[in-house]
Design an enzyme around this catalytic site. Structure first.
Site, PDB file in Angstrom:
ATOM      1  CE  LYS A 150      -4.105  -2.059   2.024  1.00 50.96           C
ATOM      2  NZ  LYS A 150      -3.658  -3.452   2.311  1.00 50.96           N
TER       3      LYS A 150
HETATM    4  C1  LIG Z   1      -4.413  -4.463   1.922  1.00 54.30           C
HETATM    5  C2  LIG Z   1      -3.733  -5.770   1.825  1.00 54.30           C
HETATM    6  C3  LIG Z   1      -4.249  -6.809   1.035  1.00 54.30           C
HETATM    7  C4  LIG Z   1      -5.562  -6.684   0.305  1.00 54.30           C
HETATM    8  O1  LIG Z   1      -5.501  -5.784  -0.765  1.00 54.30           O
HETATM    9  P1  LIG Z   1      -6.844  -5.268  -1.462  1.00 54.30           P
HETATM   10  O2  LIG Z   1      -6.412  -4.309  -2.493  1.00 54.30           O
HETATM   11  O3  LIG Z   1      -7.659  -4.637  -0.384  1.00 54.30           O
HETATM   12  O4  LIG Z   1      -7.525  -6.476  -2.024  1.00 54.30           O
HETATM   13  C5  LIG Z   1      -3.536  -7.991   0.953  1.00 54.30           C
HETATM   14  N1  LIG Z   1      -2.388  -8.150   1.625  1.00 54.30           N
HETATM   15  C6  LIG Z   1      -1.866  -7.189   2.398  1.00 54.30           C
HETATM   16  C7  LIG Z   1      -0.613  -7.465   3.137  1.00 54.30           C
HETATM   17  C8  LIG Z   1      -2.513  -5.965   2.513  1.00 54.30           C
HETATM   18  O5  LIG Z   1      -1.990  -5.019   3.301  1.00 54.30           O
END
Ligand SMILES: *Cc1c(COP(=O)(O)O)cnc(C)c1O
Length: 427
Positions: free
Chosen positions: A107
């Protein structure tokens, strides 16, 4: 480039306005009006381009003239400050590591990109914007880090008390400055619900926006990963199958956007934990949200994935068309731990629980001979230290980024009801 609301009751709007608003007035999430495929020559010669150049080509049409070219290039440069390596696990399966950024989860890219867009849009504006965000774990840290020190932007992060890992909690509660953490006595859905209520509450006069993946500036930059993987692997001349550990389905939806831009991808697998709303939908054709269940892959504990409506839009709301290029499977915590062990036994690779769910998805899909599978390793194993060290016979070395926050003091305000949040926001 204009964006429309997927509830179709608000007027179309620009990239800038969609980023500032987050969600349309009709509560729908925004979607680009056009998706123009990139030059085939660019895709064929992708090896000749740097990651910064690729990112610029990929995102430019979505930003349009809302950000001048040189500024957009600078934003990309400040966002992509680390690598996205691919690690081979077996002859057919590789891990695309998205966790080499400042908070060690994927993210970071979306959060940093969005923070800079908002800062740019706000530069001549006296009114402050408050970014209000609910986190099940990684969003909070990435948003806190990405927005730290952004001028004219305050960040308020709600997280469920006791439901995020220690490191995740430190990452979102120790930065100070323009970042405030609210520790909610409840689960993630309660946090999410409070945020949604605040957005609808006319008595709150602060200008609020969201930094969840519903915000187009957080969502769209995730397209980059799939292009980077293609750049690294296209010379093998195999068909690519991506498995994306999915919670709110923003990351995988960005992958499908990349495919729409002309990126050759054979198939997408959305791998989930027991929060299996989408796998059930693919089986039955019925979309039934459920309260989220807590799992060891907590960043995917989502009971009503907010981006899934974008995926449906990308396939013209046609279930059969969706099934042809998209599968989704759900796995339990036991299966996840077993697979972490398996991956370690066959290759020595230490995966985090989310990555292991991604790997399981590729196995269930069943790769053909001419296909290679890439699972997105969305977080560094250190972020789920307890799970990793209780599953595998390893000690995870603590990376520098994490050492920096681990000894800092947590500062969070405890809240338990919406009224608590509201009175904080009305101060
Ligand atoms: C946020 C996150 C996800 C999920 O991603 P999405 O875009 O919400 O489907 C998967 N793995 C990790 C480690 C995350 O932080």
């Amino acid at each position: 480039m204009q964006y429309y609301s997927l509830h179709h009751k608000s007027p179309k709007t620009s990239f800038k306005k969609a980023v500032i608003e987050g969600l349309a007035k009709d509560r729908g999430i925004y979607f680009p009006e056009e998706i123009t495929p990139l030059d085939t020559a660019f895709i064929q010669n992708i090896s000749n381009y740097s990651n910064h150049e690729i990112a610029f080509k990929v995102i430019q049409q979505f930003v349009g003239n809302n950000i001048p070219e040189p500024v957009l290039k600078e934003i990309i440069k400040k966002t992509l400050t680390f690598d996205f390596p691919i690690e081979k696990i077996t002859d057919q399966i590789s891990s695309l590591e998205l966790f080499h950024g400042p908070t060690m989860a994927f993210k970071d890219v979306g959060a940093k990109f969005m923070a800079q867009c908002l800062e740019y849009f706000n530069k001549d504006n006296d009114e402050e914007v408050t970014v209000l965000v609910a986190t099940s774990g990684d969003t909070g840290g990435a948003v806190a880090n990405g927005f730290l020190g952004a001028k004219g932007v305050n960040v308020v992060i709600l997280y469920p008390s006791g439901k995020v890992s220690d490191i995740q909690e430190k990452q979102l509660t120790t930065l100070g400055q323009n970042i405030t953490a609210l520790e909610v006595d409840g689960v993630f859905d309660d946090c999410q619900e409070m945020v949604k209520t605040a957005f609808l509450d006319d008595e709150i006069e602060r200008k609020l926006t969201s930094a969840n993946s519903i915000n187009i500036a957080r969502w769209l930059p995730q397209m980059f990963y799939f292009f980077f993987a293609y750049k690294a692997l296209h010379q093998k001349k195999k068909d690519l199958v991506f498995s994306v550990p999915s919670g709110n389905f923003g990351n995988i939806c960005a992958g499908i956007m990349a495919q729409k831009l002309g990126l050759p991808v054979k198939h997408f697998v959305a791998s989930t934990n027991v929060n299996d709303i989408v796998p059930n939908y693919l089986k039955s054709g019925e979309y039934t949200p459920k309260p989220s269940k807590a799992t060891i892959s907590n960043a995917m504990d989502v009971g009503n994935p907010s981006n899934f409506i974008r995926i449906r839009e990308l396939f013209d709301n046609d279930l059969q068309q969706l099934r042809n290029s998209f599968s989704s499977y759900s796995f339990s915590d036991d299966e996840t731990r077993e697979k972490m062990q398996d991956i370690y036994d066959i290759s020595g690779y230490v995966s985090d629980p989310h990555g292991a769910v991604g790997y399981l998805g590729l196995e269930k899909y069943g790769l053909q001979e001419n296909e290679i599978g890439i699972f997105l390793e969305t977080a560094h194993p250190v972020k789920f230290l307890d799970v990793v060290e209780s599953t595998l016979p390893v000690r995870v070395a603590i990376p520098e980024q994490i050492k920096k926050v681990i000894d800092k003091e947590k500062v969070a305000l405890k809240i338990s009801t919406y009224e608590d949040l509201k009175s904080y926001l009305m101060k």
